[in-house]
Each structure stands twice: as C-alpha cells, then as structure tokens.
Scaffold this motif. Structure first.
Motif, short mmCIF file in Angstrom:
data_model
loop_
_atom_site.label_atom_id
_atom_site.label_comp_id
_atom_site.label_asym_id
_atom_site.label_seq_id
_atom_site.Cartn_x
_atom_site.Cartn_y
_atom_site.Cartn_z
N UNK A 88 -0.11 13.13 9.20
CA UNK A 88 0.82 12.01 9.32
C UNK A 88 2.26 12.51 9.20
N UNK A 89 2.51 13.40 8.25
CA UNK A 89 3.86 13.92 8.05
C UNK A 89 4.33 14.69 9.27
N UNK A 90 3.47 15.52 9.83
CA UNK A 90 3.84 16.30 11.00
C UNK A 90 4.10 15.39 12.20
N UNK A 91 3.30 14.34 12.33
CA UNK A 91 3.48 13.40 13.44
C UNK A 91 4.84 12.73 13.35
N UNK A 92 5.19 12.28 12.14
CA UNK A 92 6.48 11.60 12.00
C UNK A 92 7.64 12.58 12.13
N UNK A 93 7.48 13.78 11.59
CA UNK A 93 8.56 14.77 11.68
C UNK A 93 8.85 15.15 13.13
N UNK A 94 7.83 15.13 13.99
CA UNK A 94 8.03 15.43 15.40
C UNK A 94 8.93 14.38 16.05
N UNK A 95 8.84 13.15 15.57
CA UNK A 95 9.67 12.06 16.10
C UNK A 95 11.04 12.01 15.45
N UNK A 96 11.11 12.42 14.20
CA UNK A 96 12.35 12.34 13.44
C UNK A 96 12.50 13.61 12.60
N UNK A 97 12.96 14.70 13.20
CA UNK A 97 13.04 15.99 12.50
C UNK A 97 13.91 15.96 11.25
N UNK A 98 14.85 15.06 11.18
CA UNK A 98 15.76 15.01 10.03
C UNK A 98 15.18 14.23 8.85
N UNK A 99 14.01 13.64 9.01
CA UNK A 99 13.43 12.82 7.95
C UNK A 99 13.14 13.66 6.71
N UNK A 100 13.40 13.08 5.55
CA UNK A 100 13.11 13.72 4.27
C UNK A 100 11.68 13.37 3.88
N UNK A 101 10.76 14.34 3.94
CA UNK A 101 9.34 14.08 3.75
C UNK A 101 8.74 15.03 2.71
N UNK A 102 7.78 14.49 1.94
CA UNK A 102 7.06 15.28 0.95
C UNK A 102 5.56 15.03 1.09
N UNK A 103 4.76 16.04 0.87
CA UNK A 103 3.31 15.85 0.82
C UNK A 103 2.92 15.61 -0.64
N UNK A 104 2.48 14.38 -0.94
CA UNK A 104 2.19 13.99 -2.32
C UNK A 104 0.89 13.20 -2.40
N UNK A 105 0.18 13.38 -3.49
CA UNK A 105 -0.94 12.55 -3.87
C UNK A 105 -0.38 11.43 -4.75
N UNK A 106 -0.64 10.18 -4.40
CA UNK A 106 -0.05 9.05 -5.11
C UNK A 106 -0.52 8.94 -6.55
N UNK A 107 -1.60 9.63 -6.89
CA UNK A 107 -2.07 9.59 -8.28
C UNK A 107 -1.26 10.50 -9.19
N UNK A 108 -0.85 11.65 -8.65
CA UNK A 108 -0.20 12.66 -9.50
C UNK A 108 1.28 12.82 -9.21
N UNK A 109 1.72 12.56 -7.98
CA UNK A 109 3.14 12.59 -7.60
C UNK A 109 3.83 13.85 -8.13
N UNK A 110 3.35 14.99 -7.65
CA UNK A 110 3.82 16.28 -8.14
C UNK A 110 5.16 16.67 -7.50
N UNK A 111 6.21 16.04 -7.97
CA UNK A 111 7.57 16.38 -7.55
C UNK A 111 8.49 16.23 -8.76
N UNK A 112 9.56 16.99 -8.76
CA UNK A 112 10.54 16.90 -9.85
C UNK A 112 11.73 16.02 -9.46
N UNK A 113 11.70 15.48 -8.26
CA UNK A 113 12.80 14.65 -7.82
C UNK A 113 12.73 13.26 -8.45
N UNK A 114 13.87 12.58 -8.49
CA UNK A 114 13.96 11.25 -9.08
C UNK A 114 14.55 10.26 -8.08
N UNK A 115 14.20 8.98 -8.26
CA UNK A 115 14.55 7.96 -7.27
C UNK A 115 14.94 6.66 -7.98
N UNK A 116 15.67 5.82 -7.24
CA UNK A 116 16.02 4.49 -7.73
C UNK A 116 14.90 3.49 -7.50
#
Length: 212
Positions: A88-116
């Motif tokens: 899914x990420x590769x498909x969307x990135x092909x349409x929108x190369x500038x998109x900010x995308x991460x591969x994440x499991x919604x249970x664990x959300x293994x990222x150090x980034x923070x959001x509003x």
C-alpha cells in the motif's frame, strides 16, 4: 494495521473472506482492495477532526490503504501516512513521491516521532481489547501535549469470527472504558459507512496526567 486475511464489506455488514497469508503484500490484491468505494467516504471523519484540531497540525494516519483519507487530511494538516502493508505504501508513493510515509503496526507504533493528532478509519476493528489498549497507550506516548485522536469502528456489540479473522464491533461504553485511563473523550458519534448508524467514531484528547 491490516490483517493478513482479506475482506470486502458489502451493504450492511456482509463479509467475504479470502484467507491468504500476507494478502496485502500482493500488489494485485492491493489494487483490488483499492477499487472498493463505500457509499460514504472519510470526509465526515476529517471534518470532525478539524473541529478539534487546528489547521496545520501534524497528524499521523494509521492504515493509509489507497490514500483516500490521506488526501482529504492533507488539505488541512501536515500528514504522515502509515500502514502495515509495504505494498500500500509503495502504491501511494508512486502516485505522490513527496508523501511522508511510515511502515507501522498499529498495535506497537514503533516510531520516535510525535504528532498533534492521530487518525484512523476502520483500521483498528480487528484488535482485541488488550491490543487496542496497547495501541491507545502507545498513541498517548506519541501525541504532543493536548493532542487529539479520532478513530472509527463498526458499531455494535460482540465479535464475529471468520476463520482466523475476528471483526470486533464497538459501542459508546466499550470505547469510553478503553480510553478512560489515557484520554478525555470529546465526542462519540454514530455515522454511516455503508448504511445509517452502522459505524461510530470517537474523538479524545490526551490526558496530561495519565499513568504511564
């Protein structure tokens, strides 16, 4: 996080299952899923998030899928899309190369980034109460102070089992109970996905004094 098994939603809540390992890693299956067009899109949910989160806020979408809600969210927010499926990420990135995308499991959300804000549309519907509590706890950690979540679910009570896949409906009581330790509920509203009242969304704000 999307399950390895595929499912299609028909009118009402009729479900057809194709039990295949890593279904959403197959580009052909991803294309087939992307053709699914429910009667009601995610615009209502995006509008509901806009009521609680200022334009320009940073938002993490869980389960970008074909990217329809990502496109709607991007009109208002600085959006990071995520999905368990690389296809899914590769498909969307092909349409929108500038998109900010991460591969994440919604249970664990293994990222150090923070959001509003954190948003999902029928992505957490297969998580057990324990897994959903884990996800909410991790979301609390990823949110900035005063951060807001919005998630939608199928409405109702109880679970349905389809082979190895469990579809879990939620109601107002379920969601309030699951969120009470980490979030203050701002809104709980019924809405339509395939038909009136078949779904529910919750908006909640991060508690600053919640136990870790």
């Amino acid at each position: 996080m999307r399950p390895a098994a595929a499912f299609k939603i028909r009118a009402g809540l009729g479900i057809i299952l194709t039990m295949e390992k890593d279904y959403y890693e197959n580009p052909a299956n991803v294309e087939n899923y992307s053709k699914f067009n429910p009667e009601h899109d995610g615009a209502l949910l995006v509008d509901a998030l806009c009521a609680w989160l200022p334009d320009g806020s940073s938002v993490l979408e869980l389960g970008i899928g074909p990217g329809k809600d990502f496109d709607l969210l991007s009109k208002h927010f600085k959006v990071t899309g995520s999905d368990f499926s690389a296809a899914f990420l590769e498909r969307y990135r092909a349409r929108n190369p500038a998109a900010d995308l991460l591969q994440l499991d919604a249970r664990t959300l293994a990222t150090e980034r923070h959001f509003d804000g954190i948003f999902s549309n029928k992505v957490l519907i297969h998580l057990s109460p324990k897994e959903l509590t884990q996800s909410f706890s991790r979301q609390h950690q990823l949110l900035n102070d005063g951060g807001v979540i919005l998630h939608s679910f199928w409405y109702g009570e109880g679970d349905q089992q389809f082979g190895d896949l469990t579809l879990r409906r939620r109601n107002e009581h379920d969601l309030a109970l699951l969120l009470e330790d980490k979030f203050d509920v701002l809104a709980l509203e019924r809405h339509a996905k395939m038909k009136e009242g078949d779904s529910i969304y919750v908006v909640a704000r991060k508690k600053s004094n919640a136990p870790q």
